[in-house]
Design a protein around this motif. Structure first.
Motif, mmCIF file in Angstrom:
data_model
loop_
_atom_site.group_PDB
_atom_site.id
_atom_site.type_symbol
_atom_site.label_atom_id
_atom_site.label_comp_id
_atom_site.label_asym_id
_atom_site.label_seq_id
_atom_site.Cartn_x
_atom_site.Cartn_y
_atom_site.Cartn_z
ATOM 1 N N ARG A 1 0.519 -0.917 -0.048
ATOM 2 C CA ARG A 1 -0.144 0.435 -0.411
ATOM 3 C C ARG A 1 1.123 1.096 0.166
ATOM 4 N NH1 ARG A 1 -4.573 0.446 4.602
ATOM 5 N NH2 ARG A 1 -5.244 -1.618 3.126
ATOM 6 N N GLU A 2 1.667 0.994 1.222
ATOM 7 C CA GLU A 2 2.561 2.391 0.825
ATOM 8 C C GLU A 2 3.564 3.165 -0.091
ATOM 9 O OE1 GLU A 2 4.233 -0.304 3.154
ATOM 10 O OE2 GLU A 2 2.042 0.439 3.822
ATOM 11 N N ARG A 3 3.811 1.485 -1.397
ATOM 12 C CA ARG A 3 4.679 1.875 -2.735
ATOM 13 C C ARG A 3 3.593 2.506 -3.340
ATOM 14 N NH1 ARG A 3 7.320 -2.189 -6.093
ATOM 15 N NH2 ARG A 3 8.084 -0.438 -7.379
ATOM 16 N N ALA A 4 2.421 1.916 -3.697
ATOM 17 C CA ALA A 4 2.072 2.242 -4.513
ATOM 18 C C ALA A 4 1.239 3.057 -4.413
ATOM 19 C CB ALA A 4 -0.237 1.286 -4.270
ATOM 20 N N ALA A 5 1.194 4.290 -2.979
ATOM 21 C CA ALA A 5 0.238 4.853 -3.585
ATOM 22 C C ALA A 5 1.642 6.224 -3.732
ATOM 23 C CB ALA A 5 -0.143 5.874 -1.746
ATOM 24 N N GLU A 6 2.819 5.812 -3.712
ATOM 25 C CA GLU A 6 3.921 7.013 -3.661
ATOM 26 C C GLU A 6 4.040 6.530 -5.124
ATOM 27 O OE1 GLU A 6 7.353 5.347 -1.378
ATOM 28 O OE2 GLU A 6 6.490 6.225 -0.209
ATOM 29 N N ASP A 7 3.730 5.638 -5.817
ATOM 30 C CA ASP A 7 4.130 5.105 -7.476
ATOM 31 C C ASP A 7 2.764 5.683 -8.091
ATOM 32 O OD1 ASP A 7 6.354 4.203 -6.755
ATOM 33 O OD2 ASP A 7 5.179 2.246 -7.040
ATOM 34 N N GLY A 8 2.166 6.675 -8.122
ATOM 35 C CA GLY A 8 1.162 6.972 -8.730
ATOM 36 C C GLY A 8 0.028 5.765 -8.729
ATOM 37 N N TYR A 9 -0.112 4.898 -7.678
ATOM 38 C CA TYR A 9 -1.288 4.157 -8.246
ATOM 39 C C TYR A 9 -2.855 4.353 -6.791
ATOM 40 C CZ TYR A 9 1.263 1.971 -11.210
ATOM 41 O OH TYR A 9 2.983 1.459 -12.365
ATOM 42 N N SER A 10 -2.845 5.707 -6.951
ATOM 43 C CA SER A 10 -3.987 6.068 -6.227
ATOM 44 C C SER A 10 -5.211 5.362 -6.694
ATOM 45 C CB SER A 10 -3.284 7.053 -5.483
ATOM 46 O OG SER A 10 -2.708 7.743 -4.430
ATOM 47 N N LEU A 11 -5.846 5.173 -6.483
ATOM 48 C CA LEU A 11 -7.477 5.336 -7.400
ATOM 49 C C LEU A 11 -8.341 6.338 -7.497
ATOM 50 C CD1 LEU A 11 -9.221 2.735 -8.369
ATOM 51 C CD2 LEU A 11 -10.290 2.672 -6.140
ATOM 52 N N THR A 12 -8.580 6.293 -9.217
ATOM 53 C CA THR A 12 -9.000 7.829 -9.267
ATOM 54 C C THR A 12 -10.728 7.120 -10.165
ATOM 55 O OG1 THR A 12 -7.942 7.394 -10.988
ATOM 56 C CG2 THR A 12 -6.974 9.051 -9.191
ATOM 57 N N GLY A 13 -10.879 6.271 -10.370
ATOM 58 C CA GLY A 13 -12.259 5.383 -10.492
ATOM 59 C C GLY A 13 -12.361 4.218 -10.579
ATOM 60 N N THR A 14 -13.884 4.057 -10.959
ATOM 61 C CA THR A 14 -13.731 2.376 -11.802
ATOM 62 C C THR A 14 -14.665 2.153 -12.764
ATOM 63 O OG1 THR A 14 -15.539 1.931 -9.878
ATOM 64 C CG2 THR A 14 -12.927 1.753 -8.854
ATOM 65 N N CYS A 15 -15.380 1.417 -13.223
ATOM 66 C CA CYS A 15 -16.360 0.879 -14.129
ATOM 67 C C CYS A 15 -16.753 -0.795 -13.950
ATOM 68 C CB CYS A 15 -15.772 1.512 -15.096
ATOM 69 S SG CYS A 15 -15.181 0.922 -16.785
ATOM 70 N N LYS A 16 -17.413 -1.733 -14.146
ATOM 71 C CA LYS A 16 -17.471 -2.587 -14.801
ATOM 72 C C LYS A 16 -17.827 -2.347 -16.165
ATOM 73 C CE LYS A 16 -20.904 -6.982 -12.964
ATOM 74 N NZ LYS A 16 -21.172 -7.906 -12.848
ATOM 75 N N GLY A 17 -17.409 -3.680 -17.108
ATOM 76 C CA GLY A 17 -17.267 -4.168 -18.081
ATOM 77 C C GLY A 17 -18.026 -5.231 -18.602
ATOM 78 N N LYS A 18 -18.018 -5.456 -19.936
ATOM 79 C CA LYS A 18 -18.517 -6.685 -20.041
ATOM 80 C C LYS A 18 -18.316 -7.710 -20.135
ATOM 81 C CE LYS A 18 -19.083 -7.414 -24.847
ATOM 82 N NZ LYS A 18 -19.201 -7.171 -26.389
ATOM 83 N N GLY A 19 -18.865 -8.323 -19.504
ATOM 84 C CA GLY A 19 -18.667 -10.480 -19.543
ATOM 85 C C GLY A 19 -18.495 -10.198 -17.089
#
Length: 179
Positions: free
Chosen positions: A3-21
């Motif tokens: 988690r700490e590295r993900a936030a530092e690397d720019g992988y903070s969640l900005t949006g979601t969606c559910k697609g086909k299948g």
């Protein structure tokens, strides 16, 4: 990633969606991730075609349309469409997009209406409809009194809703303010 590295690397969640299948798409500042229950797909700046121009993604939203194309909204870049192996900027898909470029750079929401048109919500530029050939901006003259469109949603009845500074429903030709 931890988690700490993900936030530092720019992988903070900005949006979601559910697609086909049932595929789930997760937008982060630097990449988009798709998970179908078995495999994880990553669409990063290189795959979006952004790093060749020295641009970095600043993803704000992701949307998978009814044809399985993935639309990615970037703050400062615009819209990227990924269709299988093909990747294109909206300006490459539609000549009208080049003329609208300043208003389409801050994309924060994307959706699809019942006719299959792609809707793009921007900060400062209102809502845009792309019908596969042409692009049209919707604003105050069309009943959309907000220039900031942060959310686009199609309900079970097929009605298109947008939210920003107010909540609006598209009636087929213009927007009605609902709240």
């Amino acid at each position: 990633l931890p988690r700490e590295r993900a936030a530092e690397d720019g992988y903070s969640l900005t949006g979601t969606c559910k697609g086909k299948g049932g595929r789930v798409w997760l937008a982060t500042y630097e990449a988009v991730f798709g998970f179908d229950g078995h495999a994880l797909t990553m669409i990063d700046g290189a795959r979006m075609g952004l790093t060749k121009d020295g641009k970095l993604p600043h993803v704000r939203c992701v949307f998978e349309d009814s044809l399985g194309r993935v639309w990615i909204g970037n703050n400062g870049v615009g819209v990227v469409m990924v269709d299988g192996a093909r990747t294109a900027l909206l300006a490459e898909l539609c000549a009208d997009a080049a003329d609208a470029a300043p208003s389409l750079l801050r994309v924060f929401s994307i959706g699809e209406d019942r006719e299959g048109c792609i809707w793009i919500g921007t900060i400062g530029g209102g809502a845009w409809r792309y019908d596969g050939r042409t692009l049209r901006q919707f604003g105050e003259r069309d009943g959309l009194t907000t220039k900031d469109v942060m959310a686009i949603y199609r309900d079970r009845a097929g009605d298109l809703w947008v939210g920003g500074r107010g909540v609006f429903r598209f009636n087929g030709t213009s927007f009605d303010r609902m709240y």
